[in-house]
Design a protein around this motif. Structure first.
Motif, PDB file in Angstrom:
ATOM      1  N   ALA A 168       2.792  -8.944  -7.615  1.00  0.00           N
ATOM      2  CA  ALA A 168       2.225  -7.911  -8.479  1.00  0.00           C
ATOM      3  C   ALA A 168       0.710  -7.830  -8.312  1.00  0.00           C
ATOM      4  CB  ALA A 168       2.576  -8.183  -9.938  1.00  0.00           C
ATOM      5  N   GLN A 169       0.047  -8.972  -8.193  1.00  0.00           N
ATOM      6  CA  GLN A 169      -1.403  -8.982  -8.008  1.00  0.00           C
ATOM      7  C   GLN A 169      -1.796  -8.369  -6.671  1.00  0.00           C
ATOM      8  OE1 GLN A 169      -1.771 -13.268  -8.697  1.00  0.00           O
ATOM      9  NE2 GLN A 169      -3.123 -12.862 -10.458  1.00  0.00           N
ATOM     10  N   ARG A 170      -1.030  -8.681  -5.627  1.00  0.00           N
ATOM     11  CA  ARG A 170      -1.342  -8.115  -4.313  1.00  0.00           C
ATOM     12  C   ARG A 170      -1.094  -6.610  -4.297  1.00  0.00           C
ATOM     13  NH1 ARG A 170       0.564 -13.267  -2.279  1.00  0.00           N
ATOM     14  NH2 ARG A 170       2.709 -12.493  -2.116  1.00  0.00           N
ATOM     15  N   TYR A 171      -0.041  -6.163  -4.955  1.00  0.00           N
ATOM     16  CA  TYR A 171       0.241  -4.728  -5.017  1.00  0.00           C
ATOM     17  C   TYR A 171      -0.874  -3.995  -5.766  1.00  0.00           C
ATOM     18  CZ  TYR A 171       4.935  -4.439  -2.984  1.00  0.00           C
ATOM     19  OH  TYR A 171       5.994  -4.416  -2.117  1.00  0.00           O
ATOM     20  N   ARG A 172      -1.380  -4.606  -6.820  1.00  0.00           N
ATOM     21  CA  ARG A 172      -2.464  -3.979  -7.566  1.00  0.00           C
ATOM     22  C   ARG A 172      -3.702  -3.843  -6.690  1.00  0.00           C
ATOM     23  NH1 ARG A 172      -4.603  -2.625 -12.341  1.00  0.00           N
ATOM     24  NH2 ARG A 172      -6.763  -3.179 -12.781  1.00  0.00           N
ATOM     25  N   PHE A 173      -4.014  -4.897  -5.947  1.00  0.00           N
ATOM     26  CA  PHE A 173      -5.169  -4.868  -5.054  1.00  0.00           C
ATOM     27  C   PHE A 173      -4.986  -3.831  -3.953  1.00  0.00           C
ATOM     28  CE2 PHE A 173      -7.535  -6.158  -1.309  1.00  0.00           C
ATOM     29  CZ  PHE A 173      -8.786  -6.452  -1.825  1.00  0.00           C
ATOM     30  N   TYR A 216       0.838  -1.214   0.000  1.00  0.00           N
ATOM     31  CA  TYR A 216       0.000   0.000   0.000  1.00  0.00           C
ATOM     32  C   TYR A 216       0.865   1.254   0.000  1.00  0.00           C
ATOM     33  CZ  TYR A 216      -3.222   3.583   1.695  1.00  0.00           C
ATOM     34  OH  TYR A 216      -3.960   4.736   1.853  1.00  0.00           O
ATOM     35  N   ARG A 217       0.581   2.138  -0.955  1.00  0.00           N
ATOM     36  CA  ARG A 217       1.273   3.412  -1.148  1.00  0.00           C
ATOM     37  C   ARG A 217       2.678   3.236  -1.731  1.00  0.00           C
ATOM     38  NH1 ARG A 217       0.513   7.285   3.972  1.00  0.00           N
ATOM     39  NH2 ARG A 217       1.065   8.844   2.408  1.00  0.00           N
ATOM     40  N   GLN A 218       2.951   2.083  -2.290  1.00  0.00           N
ATOM     41  CA  GLN A 218       4.273   1.839  -2.878  1.00  0.00           C
ATOM     42  C   GLN A 218       4.253   1.835  -4.400  1.00  0.00           C
ATOM     43  OE1 GLN A 218       7.111   1.702  -0.928  1.00  0.00           O
ATOM     44  NE2 GLN A 218       5.586   2.324   0.577  1.00  0.00           N
ATOM     45  N   THR A 219       3.081   1.953  -5.009  1.00  0.00           N
ATOM     46  CA  THR A 219       3.012   1.979  -6.469  1.00  0.00           C
ATOM     47  C   THR A 219       2.214   3.182  -6.949  1.00  0.00           C
ATOM     48  OG1 THR A 219       0.988   0.646  -6.589  1.00  0.00           O
ATOM     49  CG2 THR A 219       3.089  -0.545  -6.554  1.00  0.00           C
ATOM     50  N   ASP A 220       2.359   3.485  -8.215  1.00  0.00           N
ATOM     51  CA  ASP A 220       1.635   4.589  -8.852  1.00  0.00           C
ATOM     52  C   ASP A 220       0.989   4.025 -10.116  1.00  0.00           C
ATOM     53  OD1 ASP A 220       2.613   7.673 -10.527  1.00  0.00           O
ATOM     54  OD2 ASP A 220       0.684   7.059  -9.699  1.00  0.00           O
ATOM     55  N   ASP A 221      -0.080   3.269  -9.937  1.00  0.00           N
ATOM     56  CA  ASP A 221      -0.663   2.525 -11.050  1.00  0.00           C
ATOM     57  C   ASP A 221      -1.213   3.409 -12.157  1.00  0.00           C
ATOM     58  OD1 ASP A 221       0.010   0.485  -9.417  1.00  0.00           O
ATOM     59  OD2 ASP A 221      -1.962  -0.463  -9.349  1.00  0.00           O
ATOM     60  N   ASP A 222      -1.662   4.622 -11.821  1.00  0.00           N
ATOM     61  CA  ASP A 222      -2.201   5.481 -12.876  1.00  0.00           C
ATOM     62  C   ASP A 222      -1.141   6.393 -13.479  1.00  0.00           C
ATOM     63  OD1 ASP A 222      -1.816   7.328 -10.881  1.00  0.00           O
ATOM     64  OD2 ASP A 222      -3.928   7.899 -10.673  1.00  0.00           O
ATOM     65  N   GLY A 223       0.082   6.308 -12.987  1.00  0.00           N
ATOM     66  CA  GLY A 223       1.188   7.046 -13.587  1.00  0.00           C
ATOM     67  C   GLY A 223       1.111   8.545 -13.434  1.00  0.00           C
ATOM     68  N   ASN A 224       0.357   9.036 -12.416  1.00  0.00           N
ATOM     69  CA  ASN A 224       0.226  10.488 -12.286  1.00  0.00           C
ATOM     70  C   ASN A 224       1.257  11.098 -11.344  1.00  0.00           C
ATOM     71  OD1 ASN A 224      -0.670   9.839  -9.724  1.00  0.00           O
ATOM     72  ND2 ASN A 224      -2.755  10.588 -10.019  1.00  0.00           N
ATOM     73  N   GLY A 225       2.124  10.260 -10.762  1.00  0.00           N
ATOM     74  CA  GLY A 225       3.176  10.772  -9.909  1.00  0.00           C
ATOM     75  C   GLY A 225       2.752  11.085  -8.494  1.00  0.00           C
ATOM     76  N   CYS A 226       1.483  10.752  -8.140  1.00  0.00           N
ATOM     77  CA  CYS A 226       0.958  11.080  -6.817  1.00  0.00           C
ATOM     78  C   CYS A 226       0.803   9.837  -5.952  1.00  0.00           C
ATOM     79  CB  CYS A 226      -0.406  11.762  -6.935  1.00  0.00           C
ATOM     80  SG  CYS A 226      -0.392  13.304  -7.875  1.00  0.00           S
ATOM     81  N   ASP A 227       0.968  10.013  -4.660  1.00  0.00           N
ATOM     82  CA  ASP A 227       0.731   8.958  -3.693  1.00  0.00           C
ATOM     83  C   ASP A 227      -0.761   8.624  -3.685  1.00  0.00           C
ATOM     84  OD1 ASP A 227      -0.023   8.710  -0.439  1.00  0.00           O
ATOM     85  OD2 ASP A 227       1.602   7.434  -1.135  1.00  0.00           O
ATOM     86  N   ILE A 248       5.981  10.089   4.263  1.00  0.00           N
ATOM     87  CA  ILE A 248       5.797   9.925   5.694  1.00  0.00           C
ATOM     88  C   ILE A 248       4.336   9.564   5.925  1.00  0.00           C
ATOM     89  CG2 ILE A 248       5.922  11.072   7.954  1.00  0.00           C
ATOM     90  CD1 ILE A 248       8.002  12.940   6.766  1.00  0.00           C
ATOM     91  N   THR A 249       4.094   8.452   6.592  1.00  0.00           N
ATOM     92  CA  THR A 249       2.742   7.952   6.770  1.00  0.00           C
ATOM     93  C   THR A 249       1.820   9.016   7.336  1.00  0.00           C
ATOM     94  OG1 THR A 249       3.635   5.766   7.137  1.00  0.00           O
ATOM     95  CG2 THR A 249       1.366   6.143   7.837  1.00  0.00           C
ATOM     96  N   ASP A 250       0.736   9.264   6.625  1.00  0.00           N
ATOM     97  CA  ASP A 250      -0.364  10.117   7.064  1.00  0.00           C
ATOM     98  C   ASP A 250       0.017  11.587   7.236  1.00  0.00           C
ATOM     99  OD1 ASP A 250      -1.652   7.482   9.098  1.00  0.00           O
ATOM    100  OD2 ASP A 250      -2.310   8.115   7.141  1.00  0.00           O
ATOM    101  N   GLN A 254       3.573   1.657 -12.064  1.00  0.00           N
ATOM    102  CA  GLN A 254       4.855   2.307 -11.855  1.00  0.00           C
ATOM    103  C   GLN A 254       5.134   2.386 -10.358  1.00  0.00           C
ATOM    104  OE1 GLN A 254       6.770   3.346 -14.597  1.00  0.00           O
ATOM    105  NE2 GLN A 254       5.188   2.191 -15.665  1.00  0.00           N
ATOM    106  N   HIS A 255       6.313   1.978  -9.947  1.00  0.00           N
ATOM    107  CA  HIS A 255       6.652   2.050  -8.530  1.00  0.00           C
ATOM    108  C   HIS A 255       6.974   3.492  -8.146  1.00  0.00           C
ATOM    109  CE1 HIS A 255       6.796  -2.164  -7.194  1.00  0.00           C
ATOM    110  NE2 HIS A 255       6.954  -2.407  -8.483  1.00  0.00           N
ATOM    111  N   VAL A 256       6.467   3.903  -7.011  1.00  0.00           N
ATOM    112  CA  VAL A 256       6.742   5.240  -6.508  1.00  0.00           C
ATOM    113  C   VAL A 256       8.229   5.341  -6.178  1.00  0.00           C
ATOM    114  CG1 VAL A 256       6.275   6.864  -4.631  1.00  0.00           C
ATOM    115  CG2 VAL A 256       4.416   5.521  -5.612  1.00  0.00           C
ATOM    116  N   THR A 257       8.861   6.376  -6.637  1.00  0.00           N
ATOM    117  CA  THR A 257      10.314   6.479  -6.467  1.00  0.00           C
ATOM    118  C   THR A 257      10.697   7.270  -5.222  1.00  0.00           C
ATOM    119  OG1 THR A 257      10.324   8.444  -7.889  1.00  0.00           O
ATOM    120  CG2 THR A 257      10.741   6.321  -8.933  1.00  0.00           C
TER     121      THR A 257
END
Length: 259
Positions: A143-148, A61-72, A256-258, A249-252
């Motif tokens: 990959a499937q778990r990250y997508r979910f 959770y919060r480690q990928t950027d599936d829509d590619g917009n660069g946002c958390d 900081i949580t929350d 896309q993985h967030v680079t």
């Protein structure tokens, strides 16, 4: 005395199905129909689910950027679900403040980013991650778990206390106190479980069916992407772009949580 006896009989008749599952089955409490019920009936039933081996980190959770917009993804969902959203910088991703009409409690609350206030609004996985693990995600690839774990379809901005009360409970053990949202809540859970081929327990299925009895016309929602904070007037909540990339896309950068 006769009238009192009749009233007691009616009360008992209404209450028994709610406290006694066998009576509920006999009286048709779990017999439902409609578009959402049709999908519910397709879900596999598993009464031997196991949480062995579950770790929240497995879902990224919060480690990928599936829509590619660069946002958390947290800020994506805050921008989608809050009103009167303000960002820390023009055209940026970080939500500074906004107003939440909390679906779980029905209360209106203000969100302000900060070390002491950010957790007042949390992002809930409608189908909890541990529930997903028990329901079949333990067999998935990473990959499937990250997508979910980062799928906007399964994410809602909600009151922090309500989210903490829910924990990893299924519909069999927790429903929103806002009764007007229960049909939508259960529908979202069924939609997500069907999309990811997750199972339900017998008790979970019955709880979902009991809710759907009150809304036979409820329909499966269309998939909606998270909203992307686009470049627009500072302090205005923009409606953003749709997903541009099919490959996650993985967030680079680290967040900081929350905060």
């Amino acid at each position: 005395m006769i009238i009192v006896a009749m009233l007691v009989g009616v009360a008992v008749g209404l209450a028994l199905p709610r406290v006694n599952p066998p009576v509920a089955r006999i009286t048709g409490e779990y017999a439902v129909s409609g578009p959402v019920a049709d999908v519910l009936h397709t879900l596999a039933i598993d009464d031997r689910q196991s949480g062995k081996g579950y770790r929240r980190d497995e879902f990224g959770y919060r480690q990928t950027d599936d829509d590619g917009n660069g946002c958390d993804i947290r800020d994506d969902i805050l921008a989608r679900d809050l009103h009167d959203v303000r960002f820390t910088v023009t055209g940026g991703c970080t939500v500074r403040s906004g107003t939440l009409e909390d679906p779980y409690t029905g209360r209106t609350m203000m969100f302000t980013r900060g070390t002491m206030s950010s957790a007042d609004v949390q992002i809930d996985h409608v189908v909890a991650l541990e529930n997903a693990w028990r329901s079949g995600a333990r067999e998935w690839t990473r990959a499937q778990r990250y997508r979910f774990g980062n799928d906007p379809m399964n994410l809602l901005a909600v009151e922090g206390k309500a989210n903490e009360e829910k924990g990893s409970a299924s519909a069999a053990y927790w429903l929103p106190t806002n009764s007007g949202f229960r049909c939508t809540y259960v529908t979202l859970q069924i939609t997500v479980k069907a999309a990811y081929r997750l199972s339900v327990t017998p008790q979970e299925r019955e709880a979902m069916a009991a809710v759907l009895r009150g809304c036979p016309g409820q329909r499966i929602p269309e998939r909606q992407p998270a909203l992307h904070p686009a470049s627009s007037a500072y302090g205005v909540s923009p409606y953003g772009t749709r997903a541009r990339q099919a490959v996650p896309q993985h967030v680079t950068r680290r967040y900081i949580t929350d905060l």
